[in-house]
Design a protein around this motif. Structure first.
Motif, PDB file in Angstrom:
ATOM      1  N   ASN A  22       9.981 -70.158 -14.146  1.00 11.12           N
ATOM      2  CA  ASN A  22      11.116 -70.119 -15.085  1.00 11.12           C
ATOM      3  C   ASN A  22      10.719 -69.443 -16.387  1.00 11.12           C
ATOM      4  OD1 ASN A  22      12.964 -71.325 -13.372  1.00 11.12           O
ATOM      5  ND2 ASN A  22      12.473 -73.396 -14.088  1.00 11.12           N
ATOM      6  N   CYS A  23       9.528 -69.781 -16.868  1.00  8.36           N
ATOM      7  CA  CYS A  23       9.035 -69.163 -18.099  1.00  8.36           C
ATOM      8  C   CYS A  23       8.915 -67.652 -17.921  1.00  8.36           C
ATOM      9  CB  CYS A  23       7.694 -69.769 -18.490  1.00  8.36           C
ATOM     10  SG  CYS A  23       6.986 -69.038 -19.984  1.00  8.36           S
ATOM     11  N   LEU A  24       8.382 -67.225 -16.782  1.00  9.22           N
ATOM     12  CA  LEU A  24       8.251 -65.789 -16.519  1.00  9.22           C
ATOM     13  C   LEU A  24       9.621 -65.106 -16.533  1.00  9.22           C
ATOM     14  CD1 LEU A  24       5.559 -65.562 -13.696  1.00  9.22           C
ATOM     15  CD2 LEU A  24       5.346 -64.812 -16.073  1.00  9.22           C
ATOM     16  N   ARG A  25      10.589 -65.720 -15.878  1.00  8.20           N
ATOM     17  CA  ARG A  25      11.936 -65.116 -15.840  1.00  8.20           C
ATOM     18  C   ARG A  25      12.528 -65.020 -17.241  1.00  8.20           C
ATOM     19  NH1 ARG A  25      12.569 -68.877 -11.855  1.00  8.20           N
ATOM     20  NH2 ARG A  25      11.958 -68.068  -9.844  1.00  8.20           N
ATOM     21  N   GLU A  26      12.387 -66.108 -18.019  1.00  5.17           N
ATOM     22  CA  GLU A  26      12.962 -66.140 -19.365  1.00  5.17           C
ATOM     23  C   GLU A  26      12.273 -65.161 -20.310  1.00  5.17           C
ATOM     24  OE1 GLU A  26      12.709 -70.256 -20.477  1.00  5.17           O
ATOM     25  OE2 GLU A  26      14.222 -70.857 -19.004  1.00  5.17           O
ATOM     26  N   SER A  27      10.997 -64.880 -20.057  1.00  7.71           N
ATOM     27  CA  SER A  27      10.252 -63.968 -20.934  1.00  7.71           C
ATOM     28  C   SER A  27      10.196 -62.550 -20.370  1.00  7.71           C
ATOM     29  CB  SER A  27       8.837 -64.496 -21.153  1.00  7.71           C
ATOM     30  OG  SER A  27       8.117 -64.480 -19.928  1.00  7.71           O
ATOM     31  N   LYS A  28      11.069 -62.256 -19.412  1.00  5.74           N
ATOM     32  CA  LYS A  28      11.130 -60.939 -18.770  1.00  5.74           C
ATOM     33  C   LYS A  28       9.774 -60.570 -18.170  1.00  5.74           C
ATOM     34  CE  LYS A  28      14.981 -59.538 -21.478  1.00  5.74           C
ATOM     35  NZ  LYS A  28      15.620 -58.738 -22.426  1.00  5.74           N
ATOM     36  N   PHE A  29       9.136 -61.567 -17.565  1.00  4.85           N
ATOM     37  CA  PHE A  29       7.877 -61.431 -16.837  1.00  4.85           C
ATOM     38  C   PHE A  29       6.707 -60.993 -17.717  1.00  4.85           C
ATOM     39  CE2 PHE A  29      11.223 -61.452 -13.743  1.00  4.85           C
ATOM     40  CZ  PHE A  29      10.752 -62.384 -12.836  1.00  4.85           C
ATOM     41  N   ASP A  30       6.739 -61.393 -18.973  1.00  2.00           N
ATOM     42  CA  ASP A  30       5.598 -61.196 -19.872  1.00  2.00           C
ATOM     43  C   ASP A  30       4.731 -62.444 -19.753  1.00  2.00           C
ATOM     44  OD1 ASP A  30       3.755 -60.824 -21.855  1.00  2.00           O
ATOM     45  OD2 ASP A  30       5.220 -60.474 -23.446  1.00  2.00           O
ATOM     46  N   ASN A  31       3.711 -62.368 -18.900  1.00  2.00           N
ATOM     47  CA  ASN A  31       2.921 -63.572 -18.611  1.00  2.00           C
ATOM     48  C   ASN A  31       2.132 -64.075 -19.808  1.00  2.00           C
ATOM     49  OD1 ASN A  31       1.074 -61.526 -18.602  1.00  2.00           O
ATOM     50  ND2 ASN A  31      -0.032 -62.258 -16.809  1.00  2.00           N
ATOM     51  N   CYS A  90       3.553 -67.194 -21.162  1.00  2.00           N
ATOM     52  CA  CYS A  90       3.611 -68.350 -20.262  1.00  2.00           C
ATOM     53  C   CYS A  90       2.221 -68.892 -19.934  1.00  2.00           C
ATOM     54  CB  CYS A  90       4.325 -67.954 -18.974  1.00  2.00           C
ATOM     55  SG  CYS A  90       5.984 -67.316 -19.249  1.00  2.00           S
TER      56      CYS A  90
END
Length: 95
Positions: free
Chosen positions: A39-48, A51
């Motif tokens: 979910n964190c990845l999706r919300e941050s546009k996959f900026d790991n 996260c």
């Protein structure tokens, strides 16, 4: 000139998985942590990089449940998160 290749004569020697390979979580023991991370990845546009805390928690879950080899978190790249968690705990203990 022809060379006959006999593939059946080669023996297969199993070896342990490479570092970073680990068993699947068939029982869903760490599903909650995986879902938070995804979910964190999706919300941050996959900026790991945004996260990392969730990633650390997921790996800790896997290590605790023997789904991967225990490794020091510093070796996995989470030294800065450990230091900040330790200083946060010290602040909480003082109050």
């Amino acid at each position: 000139m022809s060379t006959a290749m006999n593939f059946s004569s080669k023996s297969f020697n199993p070896r342990p998985p490479d570092k970073g390979s680990f068993p699947l979580d068939h029982l869903g023991e760490c599903k909650e942590f995986k879902d938070k991370f995804m979910n964190c990845l999706r919300e941050s546009k996959f900026d790991n990089s945004l996260c990392r805390q969730q990633s650390k928690e997921y790996l800790e879950c896997r290590m605790e449940r023997q789904l991967m080899t225990k490794e020091p978190l510093e070796k996995l790249g989470f030294k800065d998160l450990i230091d900040s968690n330790a200083s946060e705990k010290q602040r909480q203990m003082k109050t």
